[in-house]
Enzyme design. Sequence first.
Site, PDB file in Angstrom:
ATOM      1  N   LEU A 146       0.863  -1.176   0.000  1.00 36.82           N
ATOM      2  CA  LEU A 146       0.000   0.000   0.000  1.00 36.82           C
ATOM      3  C   LEU A 146       0.900   1.227   0.000  1.00 36.82           C
ATOM      4  O   LEU A 146       1.913   1.252   0.710  1.00 36.82           O
ATOM      5  CB  LEU A 146      -0.874   0.027   1.254  1.00 36.82           C
ATOM      6  CG  LEU A 146      -2.236  -0.668   1.237  1.00 36.82           C
ATOM      7  CD1 LEU A 146      -2.894  -0.543   2.601  1.00 36.82           C
ATOM      8  CD2 LEU A 146      -3.143  -0.093   0.166  1.00 36.82           C
ATOM      9  N   ASP A 147       0.529   2.240  -0.762  1.00 38.19           N
ATOM     10  CA  ASP A 147       1.294   3.485  -0.758  1.00 38.19           C
ATOM     11  C   ASP A 147       1.343   4.094   0.642  1.00 38.19           C
ATOM     12  O   ASP A 147       0.405   3.906   1.431  1.00 38.19           O
ATOM     13  CB  ASP A 147       0.647   4.511  -1.693  1.00 38.19           C
ATOM     14  CG  ASP A 147       0.884   4.196  -3.161  1.00 38.19           C
ATOM     15  OD1 ASP A 147       1.705   3.312  -3.447  1.00 38.19           O
ATOM     16  OD2 ASP A 147       0.231   4.834  -4.005  1.00 38.19           O
ATOM     17  N   PRO A 148       2.399   4.844   0.968  1.00 39.35           N
ATOM     18  CA  PRO A 148       2.433   5.545   2.261  1.00 39.35           C
ATOM     19  C   PRO A 148       1.219   6.436   2.489  1.00 39.35           C
ATOM     20  O   PRO A 148       0.758   6.581   3.622  1.00 39.35           O
ATOM     21  CB  PRO A 148       3.722   6.373   2.173  1.00 39.35           C
ATOM     22  CG  PRO A 148       4.605   5.582   1.267  1.00 39.35           C
ATOM     23  CD  PRO A 148       3.673   4.995   0.235  1.00 39.35           C
ATOM     24  N   ALA A 187      -1.760   5.814   1.553  1.00 35.40           N
ATOM     25  CA  ALA A 187      -2.964   4.997   1.680  1.00 35.40           C
ATOM     26  C   ALA A 187      -3.008   4.350   3.052  1.00 35.40           C
ATOM     27  O   ALA A 187      -1.981   4.032   3.643  1.00 35.40           O
ATOM     28  CB  ALA A 187      -2.987   3.925   0.595  1.00 35.40           C
TER      29      ALA A 187
END
EC number: 5.4.99.25
Length: 324
Positions: free
Chosen positions: A49-51, A53
């Site tokens: 997951l992106d930072p 998100a």
Amino acid sequence: MQRQRTRVQRRPVHGVLLLDKPLGLSSNQALQKAKWLLRAEKAGHTGTLDPLATGVLPLCFGAATKFSQLHLDADKTYETTVRLGVRTRTADAEGEVIDTRPVSCSAGQVVEVLDRFMGEIDQVPPMHSALKKDGKALYEYAREGETVAREPRRVRIHEIELLDLQLHGEAPQLRLRVVCSKGTYIRTLGEDIGEALGCGGHLIALRRVATGPFGVADAVTLDALEAMGEAERLGALKPVEALLEGHERIALDAEHAGRFLSGVRRRGDWPNRERVAVFGPSPADPTPTVLLGTAHVQGGELIPGRLLSPTDIQQILETEAPAP
């Protein structure tokens, strides 16, 4: 005087932790924090997951890491907010603003545009992504100010639900719930929806609420995990077989289980199956409830796939055994 660092005594831990990843941490940073709290020897995750998100991130420990790849193909569900009228270099709130336009679309036009993105669509991966080209992540090229050619990728949008919309005021936006296939870039989807509406857009919030069978309602935060005692932390883990959703269950007796664990095919009257979870008995219980590994069935043969080691199985049984 330099402070002496406390050395963490690692231990074998087996299972799946559903983590509600906080904003600002990378998936690996969240994994390392959880690994430290559990004092686990071995850990991995089932996709990142992106930072920017938040949401459910299944973390695999010990024997569960052998099956983490199976979960990469799972469908994902996200809730996201798209800020309309502003485009950024990264398609999210962290990027530099590169374009602003008035928002003049109607609610009916929004619904019509969302319908266009249902089903199979082609997406060009964003430059600010971890996808690699020539062995180098795209975001590394982007940081150097370089843009490289990317091939469109086919993904599937199963569902887009309009949760809320605000088309007037200082911050017009859409709030969406998206069910999609693996590999879907929600930032790109939000940006493309904004373009289709004629005003552009970028994400200002992204939360993964489900991945495969795992929902965020069952996930635990790092703060909650840190507040737990050791036994409670271990109790928060789901069993390894939680990763084997959709696998047919086959039970073996002690003799066949031993041979299967040695990688030997077994014959039986099983129908052909692509995905099988195989269970055997424990020394203390003849009921086949102990996961041995995965397999597939072809022509009446049970063919071993990924197998747990006898050490893994023994450690799992010791963990599950009630305290005297």
